[in-house]
Design an enzyme around this catalytic site. Structure first.
Site, mmCIF file in Angstrom:
data_model
loop_
_atom_site.group_PDB
_atom_site.id
_atom_site.type_symbol
_atom_site.label_atom_id
_atom_site.label_comp_id
_atom_site.label_asym_id
_atom_site.label_seq_id
_atom_site.Cartn_x
_atom_site.Cartn_y
_atom_site.Cartn_z
ATOM 1 N N ARG A 15 53.904 25.274 32.472
ATOM 2 C CA ARG A 15 54.992 26.140 32.925
ATOM 3 C C ARG A 15 55.459 25.738 34.321
ATOM 4 N NH1 ARG A 15 51.901 31.757 31.855
ATOM 5 N NH2 ARG A 15 50.151 30.378 32.378
ATOM 6 N N LYS A 75 50.514 29.994 38.156
ATOM 7 C CA LYS A 75 49.096 30.328 38.132
ATOM 8 C C LYS A 75 48.525 30.436 39.545
ATOM 9 C CE LYS A 75 46.829 31.087 35.231
ATOM 10 N NZ LYS A 75 46.591 32.457 34.679
ATOM 11 N N TYR A 94 50.805 34.660 39.700
ATOM 12 C CA TYR A 94 49.656 35.363 39.126
ATOM 13 C C TYR A 94 48.421 34.995 39.942
ATOM 14 C CZ TYR A 94 52.333 36.407 34.860
ATOM 15 O OH TYR A 94 53.267 36.866 33.966
ATOM 16 N N HIS A 96 45.153 37.290 39.668
ATOM 17 C CA HIS A 96 43.980 37.768 38.929
ATOM 18 C C HIS A 96 42.716 37.650 39.783
ATOM 19 C CE1 HIS A 96 46.314 38.171 35.241
ATOM 20 N NE2 HIS A 96 46.730 36.929 35.361
ATOM 21 N N GLU A 118 50.848 40.291 38.500
ATOM 22 C CA GLU A 118 50.180 41.185 37.543
ATOM 23 C C GLU A 118 50.007 42.611 38.043
ATOM 24 O OE1 GLU A 118 46.784 39.211 39.852
ATOM 25 O OE2 GLU A 118 48.728 38.604 39.032
ATOM 26 N N ASP A 270 41.439 36.278 31.803
ATOM 27 C CA ASP A 270 42.099 36.171 33.107
ATOM 28 C C ASP A 270 41.555 37.189 34.102
ATOM 29 O OD1 ASP A 270 43.791 34.012 32.921
ATOM 30 O OD2 ASP A 270 45.493 35.162 32.190
#
Length: 377
Positions: A15, A75, A94, A96, A118, A270
């Site tokens: 991505r 990410k 993101y 996490h 998130e 995740d």
């Protein structure tokens, strides 16, 4: 503002965090956009596409992180990127954090502002930047489960839909949120026998109203989970507590109740995973076996379908990135409390309660009026 988009370096991640149209809108608004060379290739987007939209193509991550006031990623920053981050810089991606203490402490030490997709909250209390990737992951979970139930993949040798005279696979889905709903829809389309489990009875009522006849809802408690594990061929872990570590719903001892060759797809990996036996895997090496049960715990499932995922992600993330660029982080967060909830760290302080509690760290609420942006070290 200078907005930078690096090439993703996590294993098997295809991505990219911005489409060419995003670069065009930002430059039209008077901002600079830096795109690392090759950043979009995994999604079928060339450097020429970005350059034609007004972006500047730079050679490496040092150029992106070194110049950008805001870095937009997909990410969580990888270890090679941690030293490039700095105090006063926004990293919008993101994170996490609750699944990785090393990442948490390393990003905190940089002093950068960690704006996490998130935990950004929508006007209805939803998670708009998590939703499209949860939709992708939920649908992919059944696709992957079907593959790894095949005998050559060390599964039980079960066809999800069965055939006349042979029963279909039994699938248990732990969690009735976005991941669970999408997994159930795809599994139902395969004509499998599907059970969705959740602790929210109102959610179960809604799912019961909208799902086809081969999907059943069951309240999620220890007894019901263990009963389902005895029957299931495929179990999907689809639980989420925003910002916090996923609850452990299935213990190592519980695996002994399952049929040899059954498959676990832990979409919650995740956030640390909801099976005690889960550990992160990659698309290159996606599975391992514990007590005869196939575990699939890939931490970036949507990355495998990079083109679909990139467009779905950028559709929802870009408006926020543009808002931050136009108004500045402080004004944007002051105007939108949901955006302020995305700020997990700022200026060396943990500003998300769930992350702080996960690791026993000090928590300090984020105050938009105290924002530090643009300083250089």
């Amino acid at each position: 503002m200078i907005v930078g988009v690096p090439r993703e370096v996590k294993a098997d991640e295809y991505r990219v965090a911005m489409l060419p149209v995003g670069a065009e809108e930002l430059t039209a608004a008077g901002h600079r956009v830096l795109i690392e060379a090759g950043a979009g290739l995994g999604s079928g987007l060339t450097d020429e596409d970005y350059a034609a939209s007004g972006a500047e193509i730079v050679s490496g991550p040092q150029d992106v992180f070194g110049q950008a006031d805001m870095v937009v990623k997909v990410k969580e920053p990888q270890p090679s990127e941690w030293p490039l981050m700095r105090r006063g810089q926004i990293v919008f991606t993101y994170f996490h954090f609750a699944a990785d203490e090393s990442l948490t402490r390393s990003v905190l030490a940089t002093g950068a502002t960690a704006a996490a997709y998130e935990t950004l909250s929508g006007p209805r209390g939803d998670l708009p930047l998590l939703t499209p990737m949860s939709e992708v992951a939920g649908r992919m979970s059944i696709q992957q489960g079907a593959k790894f139930l095949e005998r050559p993949q060390e599964g039980r040798g079960i066809l999800l839909g069965g055939v006349p005279g042979v029963p279909p696979a039994h699938i248990a889905i732990l969690g009735g949120g976005v991941v669970g709903k999408n997994a159930a829809r795809i599994a139902a389309g395969f004509q499998a026998d599907v059970v969705i489990m959740d602790i929210n009875v109102d959610r179960l009522r809604l799912l019961d109203d909208v799902m086809p006849a081969n999907v059943t809802t069951v309240f999620s408690d220890r007894h019901n989970i263990r009963e389902q594990l005895q029957q299931t061929d495929l179990v999907i872990g689809a639980v989420l507590i925003p910002g916090a570590r996923a609850p452990r719903l299935v213990t190592a001892d519980d695996l002994k109740r399952m049929k040899p060759g059954a498959v676990v797809i832990d979409v919650a990996i995740d956030q640390g995973g909801c099976f005690e036996t889960s550990r992160p895997t990659t698309h290159a090496d996606p599975t391992y076996i514990v007590d005869g049960i196939v575990h699939y715990c890939v931490t970036n499932m949507p990355g495998a379908v990079g083109r679909t995922s990139t467009y779905a992600l950028c559709n929802v993330t870009f408006p926020y990135a543009l808002r931050i660029a136009k108004r500045g982080l402080a004004a944007a967060c002051a105007a939108d409390p949901g955006l302020a909830q995305a700020i997990n760290m700022h200026a060396g302080k943990v500003t998300n309660r769930a992350v702080a509690e996960t690791f026993g760290m000090a928590y300090e609420p984020f105050e938009p009026g105290a924002v530090e942006i643009g300083s250089r070290k």
